[in-house]
Design a protein around this motif. Sequence first.
Motif, short mmCIF file in Angstrom:
data_model
loop_
_atom_site.label_atom_id
_atom_site.label_comp_id
_atom_site.label_asym_id
_atom_site.label_seq_id
_atom_site.Cartn_x
_atom_site.Cartn_y
_atom_site.Cartn_z
N ILE A 1 -0.54 0.05 9.75
CA ILE A 1 0.93 -0.04 9.82
C ILE A 1 1.56 1.01 8.92
CG2 ILE A 1 2.93 -1.50 9.33
CD1 ILE A 1 1.17 -3.92 10.03
N MET A 2 1.04 1.16 7.71
CA MET A 2 1.60 2.12 6.76
C MET A 2 1.48 3.55 7.28
SD MET A 2 0.73 4.45 4.16
CE MET A 2 -0.90 4.00 3.55
N LEU A 3 0.32 3.91 7.80
CA LEU A 3 0.14 5.27 8.32
C LEU A 3 0.99 5.52 9.56
CD1 LEU A 3 -3.73 5.62 7.86
CD2 LEU A 3 -1.94 6.73 6.51
N GLN A 4 1.08 4.53 10.42
CA GLN A 4 1.88 4.68 11.64
C GLN A 4 3.36 4.83 11.33
OE1 GLN A 4 1.15 1.87 14.91
NE2 GLN A 4 3.37 1.58 15.06
N ASP A 5 3.84 4.07 10.35
CA ASP A 5 5.28 4.05 10.03
C ASP A 5 5.60 4.80 8.74
OD1 ASP A 5 5.75 2.54 12.28
OD2 ASP A 5 5.77 0.63 11.22
N SER B 1 -7.70 10.73 -3.68
CA SER B 1 -8.52 9.85 -4.51
C SER B 1 -7.67 8.80 -5.22
CB SER B 1 -9.30 10.67 -5.54
OG SER B 1 -10.13 11.62 -4.92
N GLY B 2 -6.52 9.23 -5.76
CA GLY B 2 -5.63 8.27 -6.41
C GLY B 2 -5.15 7.20 -5.45
N SER B 3 -4.73 7.62 -4.26
CA SER B 3 -4.26 6.65 -3.26
C SER B 3 -5.38 5.74 -2.80
CB SER B 3 -3.66 7.39 -2.05
OG SER B 3 -2.54 8.15 -2.43
N ALA B 4 -6.58 6.31 -2.58
CA ALA B 4 -7.72 5.50 -2.13
C ALA B 4 -8.07 4.43 -3.15
CB ALA B 4 -8.93 6.39 -1.86
N LEU C 1 0.83 -1.21 0.00
CA LEU C 1 0.00 0.00 0.00
C LEU C 1 0.87 1.26 0.00
CD1 LEU C 1 -2.72 -1.11 2.60
CD2 LEU C 1 -2.81 -1.27 0.12
N PHE C 2 1.99 1.21 0.68
CA PHE C 2 2.88 2.37 0.76
C PHE C 2 3.45 2.73 -0.61
CE2 PHE C 2 7.43 3.63 1.23
CZ PHE C 2 7.23 4.92 1.71
N HIS C 3 3.91 1.73 -1.35
CA HIS C 3 4.56 2.00 -2.63
C HIS C 3 3.59 2.47 -3.71
CE1 HIS C 3 8.24 -0.67 -1.54
NE2 HIS C 3 8.49 0.60 -1.32
N TRP C 4 2.29 2.28 -3.50
CA TRP C 4 1.30 2.72 -4.50
C TRP C 4 0.38 3.79 -3.93
CZ3 TRP C 4 1.28 0.69 -9.51
CH2 TRP C 4 2.16 -0.38 -9.72
#
Length: 526
Positions: free
Chosen positions: A293-297, A355-358, A137-140
């Motif tokens: 995890i992605m938002l926290q780190d 929107s792109g990330s979502a 999720l982080f890389h995209w």
Amino acid sequence: MSNTGKRLDTFLLSISLSFVVAIVAGLTVFPDKGNEIANYLFSTFNTIFGTPVLVLVFGSVIFLAALGLSKYGNIRLGEGKPEYSTFAWVSMMICAGLGSATVYWAFTEWAYYFNAPPLGVQTGTTAAYELGTAYNLFHWGFSAWAAYCIVSLPVAYHFHVRKNPGLSLSAVCTAIRGNKPITPLWRAISRVIDVIFIFTIFGALSITLGVSVPMVSEILSSLIGIEPTFNVNLVLILIISAFFSLSSYVGIQKGMARISSMNTYLAIGFCIAVFLIGPTMFIAKSTVNGLGIMLQDFVRMSLYTDPVENGGFPEGWTIFYWLYWITYTPFVSIFVTKISKGRSIRGVITNMLLSGSAGCFFFFGILGGLSQSANVNGLVDVAGLVASGEGNQAIVQVMNSLPFSAIFIVLFALVSVLFLATTLDSAAFTMAATSTKGLKENEEPSPMLRLFWCVMLAAVPLAMMFIDAPLNTIKTCAIVTSIPLMFIIGYMVYGFIKWMREDFALTSGEDILRQSRVAADAVPAE
């Protein structure tokens, strides 16, 4: 909106194609040497520029967030109402920026991280599964879209606010220079910028075609029981080429907008069906947990360099991905500029980053969750297949684990083909715009020129597949060209900030908003 075919930049057209053909020919005749040189350059540039790339992409997220919240976020890009609905606009941005290679990575990327996890996590553990989803999720997510947006805004401001002619990176850079004379040296620099732009498009789309066409070919072949040969790939590319060529020829409103909206609806429907029929609770919990995890780190993952162990994860994945996104930024930025007339700077930032990330979180969360569940429950050894280089076979087996698998495979192939067609369509438009001198706000490049680039975008990768040219080397070359692109982008962002300060530094946020509302009600000049 008028078309123009009278100002074709034949010099750029000929020199760019000659450069691309020379590179392909050289790699065909000297594949090993070409691969050695490309890998050496990539390794050297990665060592020198890797850490700055991490800092710059992270800084882009912060800069865009601050810009969107500032008074400058009220600036409207051009007069009149937006030309496209928000759904169509976001759909076109996502379809242009992702491509069908996205579908491959949605199923398999977590497995690469599971097999060799970063941050000191041991492979084969629960933490490795969870981190695999989080990094996927982080890389995209936000950083990737920030790389697109940080380039799109200077081009859009140049074209819609400053009303400068020319829809190309070199035109933006020339406009930033202001009234300085156009010297022979600057003309040469402008040519180099445009050649880099066109080569990176060919390289980036070679990556997409190199991943997606064999994937779709193998999946369809498994359904009808034939071998995925070169002839199958050829037929598939010809079908896709005819589809996106027709779309490009009829224009953005009748072609790209409709196909992108259709593809977005189809992709959403496909994912919802997978979510409901597949392991629903596992997918939901895995996606939410990965987002947490992605938002926290997020800061740690953004700036992770692994200085002590030097295990290669940042260089092989995060830095590579950011450079990969940068190779796409020139054509995505020009396409986003063309479809964003009437939008505010804040609106562009919000929809690209959020929107792109979502959209990516939704897509990757569901398909990645399905794939990971199959691995956890022993239905398909996804991690093992990926480790042995059989990622496409892993996707086939995961799809076959679903009820009504044949229907899902057909829908999956259709989504993949439409993603590829829309990416190629937007690329052909931007290449036509770049090779048209002095394109103005209410003009579009000639339909025949767009059609020409459609043919070239299909023919070059197809020729490389036919002669068995090393696609990995082309990919590496394209990534290497992202390094000079970083300096070009830096100059464009500098010019963008300078322009905003010159135009609006002494204007209050309320006045900018008032001007924006007046511009929204104005009838744009034809």
